[in-house]
Design an enzyme around this catalytic site. Structure first.
Site, PDB file in Angstrom:
ATOM      1  N   ASP A  54       0.829  -1.200   0.000  1.00  0.00           N
ATOM      2  CA  ASP A  54       0.000   0.000   0.000  1.00  0.00           C
ATOM      3  C   ASP A  54       0.866   1.253   0.000  1.00  0.00           C
ATOM      4  O   ASP A  54       0.596   2.209  -0.738  1.00  0.00           O
ATOM      5  CB  ASP A  54      -0.925  -0.019   1.225  1.00  0.00           C
ATOM      6  CG  ASP A  54      -1.755   1.242   1.346  1.00  0.00           C
ATOM      7  OD1 ASP A  54      -2.590   1.507   0.471  1.00  0.00           O
ATOM      8  OD2 ASP A  54      -1.557   1.987   2.327  1.00  0.00           O
ATOM      9  N   GLU A 122      -2.244  -5.339  -3.477  1.00  0.00           N
ATOM     10  CA  GLU A 122      -1.285  -4.547  -2.702  1.00  0.00           C
ATOM     11  C   GLU A 122      -0.213  -5.439  -2.091  1.00  0.00           C
ATOM     12  O   GLU A 122       0.969  -5.061  -2.038  1.00  0.00           O
ATOM     13  CB  GLU A 122      -2.012  -3.770  -1.617  1.00  0.00           C
ATOM     14  CG  GLU A 122      -2.893  -2.657  -2.157  1.00  0.00           C
ATOM     15  CD  GLU A 122      -3.578  -1.847  -1.095  1.00  0.00           C
ATOM     16  OE1 GLU A 122      -3.954  -0.696  -1.354  1.00  0.00           O
ATOM     17  OE2 GLU A 122      -3.758  -2.369   0.042  1.00  0.00           O
TER      18      GLU A 122
END
Length: 229
Positions: A54, A122
């Site tokens: 992320d 992610e």
């Protein structure tokens, strides 16, 4: 045995689409493992890699948009980034690249949700970073961004203040004047109200989280008035 071989082939095909071959295949396995599977099989799962991915995704996307849209304010860049890396955007990419069937889930879960798929994307980005470093991750994420029109082929727009000023000057008028007229909220979370005035009675007001953002919004409002007239 047949299932293991089929999964290996799927993983190889996914890495080809990804544009990156893992040196440590266990990182990819971990990135594709949901906590429900890990709890049933005493395996490592993807939440830590998701946390890392992320952050890398946000950095790469921010740098790309910063270079592509020099006229955009902080608020505009933030909103554009949010659209590019939202749950639906990541889940769509997971579907397009064959990632969803590779996610290891607990027996009670029939198929991954969009949120699970986005988290795995992610985590994959985080795994690439762990395995190959920043440049490898940047390459993979850049290919993801290439599939998003706003990042791959941005429209180089002028910021509204520049557009308004050029429009007025083209009519022989002076540049608009911006004036801070109100401020609300504590120091760390203030809102600002800016008033714009220009020749010909043109006026507009707008609030923003910064003076600059409020000026952009006031200029946009003034442009809309001019277009309507």
């Amino acid at each position: 045995m047949k299932d293991d071989k089929r999964r290996e082939e799927q993983l190889r095909a996914f890495q080809l689409k990804l544009g990156y071959e893992f040196k440590n295949a266990e990182l990819l396995t971990e990135a594709l493992t949901h906590s429900s599977y890990a709890n049933e099989n005493n395996a490592a799962y993807n939440e830590r890699l998701e946390f890392l991915g992320d952050a890398v995704l946000e950095l790469v996307t921010s740098a790309r948009l910063f270079a592509a849209y020099p006229g955009f304010s902080e608020g505009e860049l933030t909103r554009l980034r949010a659209r590019l890396v939202c749950k639906n955007s990541l889940s769509d990419w997971a579907s397009d690249n064959g990632l969803k069937p590779l996610i290891r889930l607990g027996k009670s879960i029939k198929s991954p949700t969009d949120s699970m798929a986005a988290d795995c994307v992610e985590a994959v980005f985080g795994a690439v970073f762990s395995d190959g470093g920043y440049e490898a991750a940047r390459g993979v994420i850049s290919r993801f961004l290439d599939t998003k029109g706003e990042a791959a082929a941005p429209v180089m727009e002028k910021d509204p203040k520049t557009e308004l000023q050029e429009l007025l000057q083209g009519e022989g008028k002076t540049a608009p004047v911006y004036k801070l007229i109100e401020r609300r909220g504590p120091e760390h979370a203030s809102s600002f109200k800016v008033a714009l005035s220009a020749e010909g009675g043109l006026a507009a007001e707008a609030w923003g989280p910064s003076i600059k953002e409020a000026e952009f919004k006031a200029a946009k409002a003034a442009l809309e008035k001019l277009r309507r007239s």
